[in-house]
Design an enzyme around this catalytic site. Structure first.
Site, PDB file in Angstrom:
ATOM      1  N   LEU A  22       0.801  -1.241   0.000  1.00 50.60           N
ATOM      2  CA  LEU A  22       0.000   0.000   0.000  1.00 50.60           C
ATOM      3  C   LEU A  22       0.826   1.279   0.000  1.00 50.60           C
ATOM      4  CD1 LEU A  22      -3.057  -0.312   2.386  1.00 50.60           C
ATOM      5  CD2 LEU A  22      -2.998   0.044  -0.072  1.00 50.60           C
ATOM      6  N   GLU A  42       9.432  -4.950  -5.643  1.00 54.77           N
ATOM      7  CA  GLU A  42       8.598  -5.704  -4.692  1.00 54.77           C
ATOM      8  C   GLU A  42       8.975  -7.176  -4.836  1.00 54.77           C
ATOM      9  OE1 GLU A  42       6.177  -5.562  -2.173  1.00 54.77           O
ATOM     10  OE2 GLU A  42       6.480  -7.723  -2.369  1.00 54.77           O
ATOM     11  N   GLN A 121      -7.472  -4.578   1.390  1.00 53.39           N
ATOM     12  CA  GLN A 121      -6.149  -4.165   0.894  1.00 53.39           C
ATOM     13  C   GLN A 121      -5.776  -4.867  -0.412  1.00 53.39           C
ATOM     14  OE1 GLN A 121      -3.340  -3.829   4.071  1.00 53.39           O
ATOM     15  NE2 GLN A 121      -1.554  -3.837   2.751  1.00 53.39           N
ATOM     16  N   TYR A 214     -26.970 -12.586   7.636  1.00 52.88           N
ATOM     17  CA  TYR A 214     -26.638 -11.961   8.924  1.00 52.88           C
ATOM     18  C   TYR A 214     -26.252 -10.494   8.771  1.00 52.88           C
ATOM     19  CZ  TYR A 214     -26.716 -16.802  10.285  1.00 52.88           C
ATOM     20  OH  TYR A 214     -27.115 -18.096  10.492  1.00 52.88           O
ATOM     21  N   ASP A 299       4.737   1.110   7.489  1.00 58.55           N
ATOM     22  CA  ASP A 299       5.036   0.259   8.640  1.00 58.55           C
ATOM     23  C   ASP A 299       6.533   0.185   8.934  1.00 58.55           C
ATOM     24  OD1 ASP A 299       2.339  -0.167   8.783  1.00 58.55           O
ATOM     25  OD2 ASP A 299       2.473  -2.362   8.899  1.00 58.55           O
TER      26      ASP A 299
HETATM   27  C1  LIG Z   1      -5.431  -7.671  10.415  1.00 58.49           C
HETATM   28  C2  LIG Z   1      -4.979  -6.300  10.014  1.00 58.49           C
HETATM   29  C3  LIG Z   1      -5.936  -5.310   9.801  1.00 58.49           C
HETATM   30  C4  LIG Z   1      -5.537  -4.029   9.444  1.00 58.49           C
HETATM   31  N1  LIG Z   1      -6.490  -3.078   9.235  1.00 58.49           N
HETATM   32  C5  LIG Z   1      -6.112  -1.828   8.886  1.00 58.49           C
HETATM   33  C6  LIG Z   1      -7.085  -0.843   8.567  1.00 58.49           C
HETATM   34  O1  LIG Z   1      -8.289  -1.111   8.547  1.00 58.49           O
HETATM   35  N2  LIG Z   1      -6.657   0.406   8.232  1.00 58.49           N
HETATM   36  C7  LIG Z   1      -5.330   0.706   8.179  1.00 58.49           C
HETATM   37  O2  LIG Z   1      -4.985   1.865   7.895  1.00 58.49           O
HETATM   38  N3  LIG Z   1      -4.371  -0.231   8.405  1.00 58.49           N
HETATM   39  C8  LIG Z   1      -4.727  -1.483   8.759  1.00 58.49           C
HETATM   40  N4  LIG Z   1      -3.781  -2.442   8.960  1.00 58.49           N
HETATM   41  C9  LIG Z   1      -2.355  -2.100   8.784  1.00 58.49           C
HETATM   42  C10 LIG Z   1      -1.926  -2.141   7.326  1.00 58.49           C
HETATM   43  O3  LIG Z   1      -2.196  -3.395   6.758  1.00 58.49           O
HETATM   44  C11 LIG Z   1      -0.437  -1.832   7.222  1.00 58.49           C
HETATM   45  O4  LIG Z   1      -0.210  -0.610   7.896  1.00 58.49           O
HETATM   46  C12 LIG Z   1       0.015  -1.717   5.780  1.00 58.49           C
HETATM   47  O5  LIG Z   1       0.020  -2.961   5.129  1.00 58.49           O
HETATM   48  C13 LIG Z   1       1.429  -1.167   5.727  1.00 58.49           C
HETATM   49  O6  LIG Z   1       1.794  -1.021   4.404  1.00 58.49           O
HETATM   50  P1  LIG Z   1       3.317  -0.901   4.002  1.00 58.49           P
HETATM   51  O7  LIG Z   1       3.300  -0.728   2.523  1.00 58.49           O
HETATM   52  O8  LIG Z   1       3.991   0.117   4.850  1.00 58.49           O
HETATM   53  O9  LIG Z   1       3.976  -2.282   4.434  1.00 58.49           O
HETATM   54  P2  LIG Z   1       3.605  -3.763   4.020  1.00 58.49           P
HETATM   55  O10 LIG Z   1       2.178  -3.881   3.661  1.00 58.49           O
HETATM   56  O11 LIG Z   1       4.139  -4.637   5.096  1.00 58.49           O
HETATM   57  O12 LIG Z   1       4.429  -3.989   2.695  1.00 58.49           O
HETATM   58  C14 LIG Z   1       5.830  -4.076   2.652  1.00 58.49           C
HETATM   59  C15 LIG Z   1       6.172  -4.668   1.297  1.00 58.49           C
HETATM   60  O13 LIG Z   1       7.579  -4.621   1.114  1.00 58.49           O
HETATM   61  C16 LIG Z   1       7.978  -5.820   0.465  1.00 58.49           C
HETATM   62  N5  LIG Z   1       9.400  -6.020   0.795  1.00 58.49           N
HETATM   63  C17 LIG Z   1       9.935  -6.191   2.021  1.00 58.49           C
HETATM   64  N6  LIG Z   1      11.268  -6.303   1.925  1.00 58.49           N
HETATM   65  C18 LIG Z   1      11.576  -6.196   0.604  1.00 58.49           C
HETATM   66  C19 LIG Z   1      12.796  -6.247  -0.125  1.00 58.49           C
HETATM   67  N7  LIG Z   1      13.984  -6.425   0.487  1.00 58.49           N
HETATM   68  N8  LIG Z   1      12.765  -6.116  -1.466  1.00 58.49           N
HETATM   69  C20 LIG Z   1      11.570  -5.928  -2.109  1.00 58.49           C
HETATM   70  N9  LIG Z   1      10.374  -5.897  -1.469  1.00 58.49           N
HETATM   71  C21 LIG Z   1      10.391  -6.024  -0.121  1.00 58.49           C
HETATM   72  C22 LIG Z   1       7.066  -6.882   1.057  1.00 58.49           C
HETATM   73  O14 LIG Z   1       6.987  -8.020   0.220  1.00 58.49           O
HETATM   74  C23 LIG Z   1       5.755  -6.121   1.151  1.00 58.49           C
HETATM   75  O15 LIG Z   1       4.951  -6.282   0.013  1.00 58.49           O
HETATM   76  C24 LIG Z   1      -4.159  -3.743   9.299  1.00 58.49           C
HETATM   77  C25 LIG Z   1      -3.194  -4.749   9.490  1.00 58.49           C
HETATM   78  C26 LIG Z   1      -3.608  -6.013   9.841  1.00 58.49           C
HETATM   79  C27 LIG Z   1      -2.557  -7.098  10.027  1.00 58.49           C
END
Ligand SMILES: Cc1cc2nc3c(=O)[nH]c(=O)nc-3n(C[C@H](O)[C@H](O)[C@H](O)COP(=O)(O)OP(=O)(O)OC[C@H]3O[C@@H](n4cnc5c(N)ncnc54)[C@H](O)[C@@H]3O)c2cc1C
Length: 534
Positions: A22, A42, A121, A214, A299
């Site tokens: 994301l 990615e 997502q 439901y 994150d």
């Molecule tokens: C159950 C659950 C419910 C959630 N609900 C919500 C919600 O309703 N609203 C909300 O705002 N947030 C929610 N979140 C949080 C949200 O999912 C995360 O904050 C979000 O996914 C973070 O996105 P990101 O892109 O920072 O990291 P990530 O989604 O962790 O993506 C990191 C990416 O980097 C890639 N990567 C890692 N290392 C490398 C590398 N060396 N080389 C190439 N690629 C690499 C990985 O494969 C991954 O695709 C929820 C989380 C969970 C677990």
């Protein structure tokens, strides 16, 4: 390992983004929309099926609207309704508000031209991917960052194509690490994290089952409460459901199905398990959001447990909007690289505020290992739409001001998001539609036009002037003075991310000099103003 060298290409790419989930994809869209070429790597081929974010805030939708990311309307739009139930087919105990943080107590204010929405997502990421490609982003799936170095002029990344082919190097001027909570980039930079830490391990099961009946009462999230079983169940409103369990137990598919049937309260229910996952509920904020030419986002920068204000992914999407205009202006040579220092100064306190707010709310207080916070619970609209940035790119946001409050209480305070107003213009229904590209001066006094032209020429910046009441009219008369806190000779300076950098309530004697001084600080222009006092 043989590594070929793409650095032999004449120019390094402007921005390399690690992680195509994301936040990395949002960064790609925001930068490409501003005309900055980006490469996203990615390590996976597509989106993770693992159930994650579903709730997207008003601010996220505003950012997507600006760059043409169209999120389909959802039957789940608006705050989702939640109930505590014995089981879906059994007793329903009570319905309770989705978020303890809102709605606000002030007068009814229309905060935005858009509304928060819900989309899983794994459905949103393909939309972002497509928009990023349309805008010219170079997305490289199944490509992993395996190492990097940085020097005065850029970053050299070592990339490993997971489908075969030789490892290669890519040279970039800047790198964004959106590689998630376990960010290897953050570790390689030696950036530590602080916060409550690991709260628990959770298991989730994504499944389909005929459960639409439901949903007829409008409740879409269920807290299951039985004497020997507690769980949380939500619908994705596309036939898929998620059962979340607060434990760390490996279960066979039959055991998973049995728990789903227990949550629903029906032994005869046909169930198809799509996937199941294990994830950590943790709260940790990086102690620095950048090191040299590398910026942490999403994150990687702040792991926030899923909460009812939706702080997780939404905070990350807001990070990369904050970073995108700064990188654009620095790469274009309009602003000095020091502007990029304001990313950490502005975004880290926001992550820390959200961390504090999660544990100020009753549902997460229980997890606190140390003393419970006595911080007041802020309204969600204050956190999302009324957060305050304090940095060198904002003039007049002192330490005495609160970290966040409702937008109408700020009334145009520098450091806050320029408030939405409805315009009398079908092509630009919101004043927010005037922000995004370049700097904007807003005033009802046409004398600011000349000041804007002169500051733009002197500092080499892109600055537009909008005469409120002249070329642009608000739908409600006098709404501008109230929302922006100005008299009819004052002016507000809005940054390319739609945040107010500076304002003057009334016109000073020399508007040219006042505006040029404000921009010299807030935009950190590469071209110094010419002094005529030599
Ligand atoms: C159950 C659950 C419910 C959630 N609900 C919500 C919600 O309703 N609203 C909300 O705002 N947030 C929610 N979140 C949080 C949200 O999912 C995360 O904050 C979000 O996914 C973070 O996105 P990101 O892109 O920072 O990291 P990530 O989604 O962790 O993506 C990191 C990416 O980097 C890639 N990567 C890692 N290392 C490398 C590398 N060396 N080389 C190439 N690629 C690499 C990985 O494969 C991954 O695709 C929820 C989380 C969970 C677990």
């Amino acid at each position: 390992m043989t590594i070929t060298d793409e650095t032999t290409t004449p120019d390094p790419i402007p921005v390399l983004i690690i992680g195509g989930s994301l936040v990395g994809l949002s960064a790609a869209v925001f930068l490409a929309w501003r005309g900055v070429p980006v490469v996203v790597v990615e390590k996976h081929a597509g989106s993770s099926l693992h159930p994650r974010a579903i709730g997207y805030t008003t601010r996220t939708l505003e950012l997507f609207r600006r760059v043409g990311v169209e999120v389909p309307a959802s039957s789940l739009s608006g705050p989702p309704r939640r109930a505590r139930v014995e089981s879906l087919a059994g007793n329903w105990l009570e319905e309770y508000p989705w978020t303890p943080g809102g709605p606000g107590h002030g007068p009814r204010v229309e905060y935005s031209p858009v509304a928060a929405t819900a989309i899983p997502q794994d459905r949103l990421e393909p939309i972002l991917r497509e928009r990023a490609r349309e805008l010219g982003a170079d997305l490289r799936g199944r490509t992993e960052l395996v190492g990097f170095t940085q020097d005065r002029d850029g970053v050299t990344a070592a990339l490993h194509p997971r489908d075969g082919g030789e490892d290669y190097q890519l040279r970039a001027r800047y790198m964004i690490a959106a590689d998630g909570a376990t960010s290897a980039t953050r570790d390689a930079l030696g950036i530590t994290r602080s916060g409550e830490g690991l709260l628990s391990v959770q298991r989730s099961i994504l499944f389909t089952a005929p459960l639409d009946s439901y949903l007829e009462r409008g409740v879409v999230q269920f807290e299951i409460e039985q004497p020997d079983f507690k769980a949380f169940m939500i619908t994705y409103a596309d036939g898929r459901w998620v059962l979340m369990l607060s434990d760390d137990i490996d279960r066979t598919e039959d055991e998973q199905k049995a728990l789903i049937r227990k949550a629903v309260g029906r032994d005869d229910l046909p169930v198809e398990v799509i996937t199941s996952g294990r994830w950590e509920l943790a709260a940790l904020i990086a102690d620095h959001f950048s090191a040299g030419r590398v910026f942490l986002a999403g994150d990687a920068a702040h792991q926030l447990p899923p909460n009812r204000g939706g702080f997780g992914a939404n905070t990350g999407i807001d990070d990369v909007d904050n970073l995108a205009w700064k990188l654009t202006d620095v790469l274009a040579g309009r602003s000095r690289p020091e502007l990029l220092d304001t990313y950490d100064a502005e975004r880290r306190p926001i992550a820390e505020l959200r961390h504090q707010q999660i544990f100020a709310r009753a549902d997460y207080k229980a997890y606190l290992s140390g003393p419970r916070t006595d911080a007041p619970v802020l309204d969600d609209n204050a956190i999302e739409l009324g957060q305050l940035y304090r940095s060198d790119s904002v003039i007049g946001a002192g330490p005495d001001l609160p970290a966040a409050q409702l937008p109408e209480r700020w009334a145009g305070q520098p450091g806050t998001r320029a408030p939405h107003l409805r315009l009398d213009d079908p092509e630009h229904p919101s004043i927010l539609d005037l922000f995004g590209h370049g700097w904007v001066v807003l005033s009802q006094d046409p004398r600011w036009r000349a000041a804007t032209t002169s500051a733009a020429a002197e500092l080499g910046l892109e600055i537009g002037f909008v005469e409120i009441g002249g070329q642009v009219k608000t739908a409600e008369p006098d709404a501008f003075d109230t929302a922006y806190g100005l008299t009819d000779t004052g002016a507000s300076l809005v940054r390319p991310d739609g945040y107010i950098a500076w304002r003057t309530l009334t016109a000073p004697d020399d508007p040219d000099a006042a505006l040029t001084d404000a921009l010299t600080q807030a935009a950190d222009p590469a071209r110094e103003p010419v002094s005529d006092t030599l």
